[in-house]
Scaffold this motif. Structure first.
Motif, PDB file in Angstrom:
ATOM      1  N   SER A  90       0.828  -1.201   0.000  1.00 37.09           N
ATOM      2  CA  SER A  90       0.000   0.000   0.000  1.00 37.09           C
ATOM      3  C   SER A  90       0.869   1.261   0.000  1.00 37.09           C
ATOM      4  O   SER A  90       1.612   1.491  -0.960  1.00 37.09           O
ATOM      5  CB  SER A  90      -0.969  -0.034   1.195  1.00 37.09           C
ATOM      6  OG  SER A  90      -1.937   0.980   1.087  1.00 37.09           O
ATOM      7  N   ASP A 170      -9.752  -4.268  -4.964  1.00 33.76           N
ATOM      8  CA  ASP A 170      -9.148  -3.221  -4.135  1.00 33.76           C
ATOM      9  C   ASP A 170      -9.741  -1.867  -4.521  1.00 33.76           C
ATOM     10  O   ASP A 170      -9.969  -1.588  -5.701  1.00 33.76           O
ATOM     11  CB  ASP A 170      -7.626  -3.211  -4.366  1.00 33.76           C
ATOM     12  CG  ASP A 170      -6.871  -2.410  -3.315  1.00 33.76           C
ATOM     13  OD1 ASP A 170      -7.174  -1.214  -3.146  1.00 33.76           O
ATOM     14  OD2 ASP A 170      -5.964  -2.979  -2.672  1.00 33.76           O
ATOM     15  N   HIS A 195      -8.376  -4.689  -0.293  1.00 31.46           N
ATOM     16  CA  HIS A 195      -7.181  -4.112   0.307  1.00 31.46           C
ATOM     17  C   HIS A 195      -7.031  -4.718   1.701  1.00 31.46           C
ATOM     18  O   HIS A 195      -7.389  -4.106   2.715  1.00 31.46           O
ATOM     19  CB  HIS A 195      -7.354  -2.581   0.383  1.00 31.46           C
ATOM     20  CG  HIS A 195      -6.068  -1.823   0.447  1.00 31.46           C
ATOM     21  ND1 HIS A 195      -5.222  -1.707  -0.632  1.00 31.46           N
ATOM     22  CD2 HIS A 195      -5.487  -1.122   1.448  1.00 31.46           C
ATOM     23  CE1 HIS A 195      -4.177  -0.957  -0.302  1.00 31.46           C
ATOM     24  NE2 HIS A 195      -4.313  -0.604   0.966  1.00 31.46           N
ATOM     25  N   GLU A 196      -6.487  -5.955   1.747  1.00 23.04           N
ATOM     26  CA  GLU A 196      -6.523  -6.703   3.003  1.00 23.04           C
ATOM     27  C   GLU A 196      -5.413  -7.744   3.037  1.00 23.04           C
ATOM     28  O   GLU A 196      -4.889  -8.172   1.996  1.00 23.04           O
ATOM     29  CB  GLU A 196      -7.890  -7.377   3.149  1.00 23.04           C
ATOM     30  CG  GLU A 196      -8.252  -8.251   1.948  1.00 23.04           C
ATOM     31  CD  GLU A 196      -9.707  -8.666   1.947  1.00 23.04           C
ATOM     32  OE1 GLU A 196     -10.383  -8.461   2.965  1.00 23.04           O
ATOM     33  OE2 GLU A 196     -10.164  -9.215   0.924  1.00 23.04           O
ATOM     34  N   TRP A 197      -5.067  -8.143   4.261  1.00 20.27           N
ATOM     35  CA  TRP A 197      -3.951  -9.062   4.459  1.00 20.27           C
ATOM     36  C   TRP A 197      -4.100 -10.389   3.734  1.00 20.27           C
ATOM     37  O   TRP A 197      -3.101 -10.904   3.193  1.00 20.27           O
ATOM     38  CB  TRP A 197      -3.713  -9.289   5.948  1.00 20.27           C
ATOM     39  CG  TRP A 197      -2.869  -8.217   6.566  1.00 20.27           C
ATOM     40  CD1 TRP A 197      -3.281  -7.205   7.374  1.00 20.27           C
ATOM     41  CD2 TRP A 197      -1.449  -8.040   6.401  1.00 20.27           C
ATOM     42  NE1 TRP A 197      -2.225  -6.406   7.736  1.00 20.27           N
ATOM     43  CE2 TRP A 197      -1.080  -6.895   7.150  1.00 20.27           C
ATOM     44  CE3 TRP A 197      -0.470  -8.721   5.693  1.00 20.27           C
ATOM     45  CZ2 TRP A 197       0.221  -6.427   7.208  1.00 20.27           C
ATOM     46  CZ3 TRP A 197       0.847  -8.261   5.739  1.00 20.27           C
ATOM     47  CH2 TRP A 197       1.180  -7.127   6.496  1.00 20.27           C
TER      48      TRP A 197
END
Length: 215
Positions: A90, A170, A195-197
């Motif tokens: 990011s 995302d 937008h994540e682990w």
């Protein structure tokens, strides 16, 4: 005075070093918790890893990246690493592009996971110009590191290894796709998710399996 940067390191005497920069509000411990360090060990890769702690105040003041170069990158070269990669998630991906643009030749590869494409001021200016190919940076824009990163993206070195990965859902996917399109098709990967682990973990796995690093 430059801030003293805190890091978490996993070093085994490899000849290649990966330096990972954090996303906003992210700490090096998050990389550990997500298994980024352990997967290198599991796969038996000859790759040393350093995750750096950069807070938003350091980034906003412009102190973070000079400190990164002075405290981590330059000493790593002096220690004899044959290759140094820079990467991040990011905001860390954007910082990677910014620092790479401002220190040409410092890095042997880039790993951009869900790279934030920059503020709307930056991305809208490029859109209004008709896209990256048509955009011509003004002297005032080139005072801004985000615009300098996009200026570099207009003509990246053909031989520089780069991995760009992001989630297809995302919220910044359009800008990430534009970054990916600056490189050959084989250098980028879009996977389902936001937008994540969990998405970033899948992308890290693909990156580590790309045969860029010896076992």
């Amino acid at each position: 005075m430059s801030p003293t940067l805190r890091t978490i390191q996993q070093c085994s005497g490899a000849s290649t070093l990966m330096v990972l920069l954090p996303g906003a509000y992210m700490k090096p411990e998050d990389y550990v918790a997500a298994g980024f360090f352990s997967r290198i060990t599991d796969l038996g890769l000859k790759l040393d890893l350093v995750a750096v702690d950069l807070d938003l105040a350091q980034i906003s003041s412009g102190a973070a990246l000079p400190a990164l170069q002075a405290q981590i990158i330059a000493p790593a070269r002096e220690q004899g690493y044959c290759q140094i990669w820079l990467g991040g998630i990011s905001l860390g991906g954007l910082l990677t592009l910014c620092h790479n643009a401002d220190t040409p030749g410092s890095f042997d590869g880039l790993c951009l996971l869900a790279p934030y494409p920059g503020s709307r001021l930056t991305t809208n200016a490029i859109v209004r110009a008709g896209g990256l190919a048509q955009w011509q940076a003004t002297p005032e824009q080139l005072d801004d590191p985000e615009f300098r990163a996009w200026q570099w993206l207009k003509n990246p070195p053909a031989g520089l290894p780069v991995f760009v990965g992001y989630g297809s859902e995302d919220r910044f996917a359009d800008g990430m796709r534009q970054i990916a399109e600056c490189f050959p098709d084989h250098a980028s990967l879009a996977v389902p998710g936001g937008h994540e682990w969990p998405v970033w973990q899948v992308l890290w796995e693909h990156f580590l399996h790309s045969d860029l690093f010896p076992r």
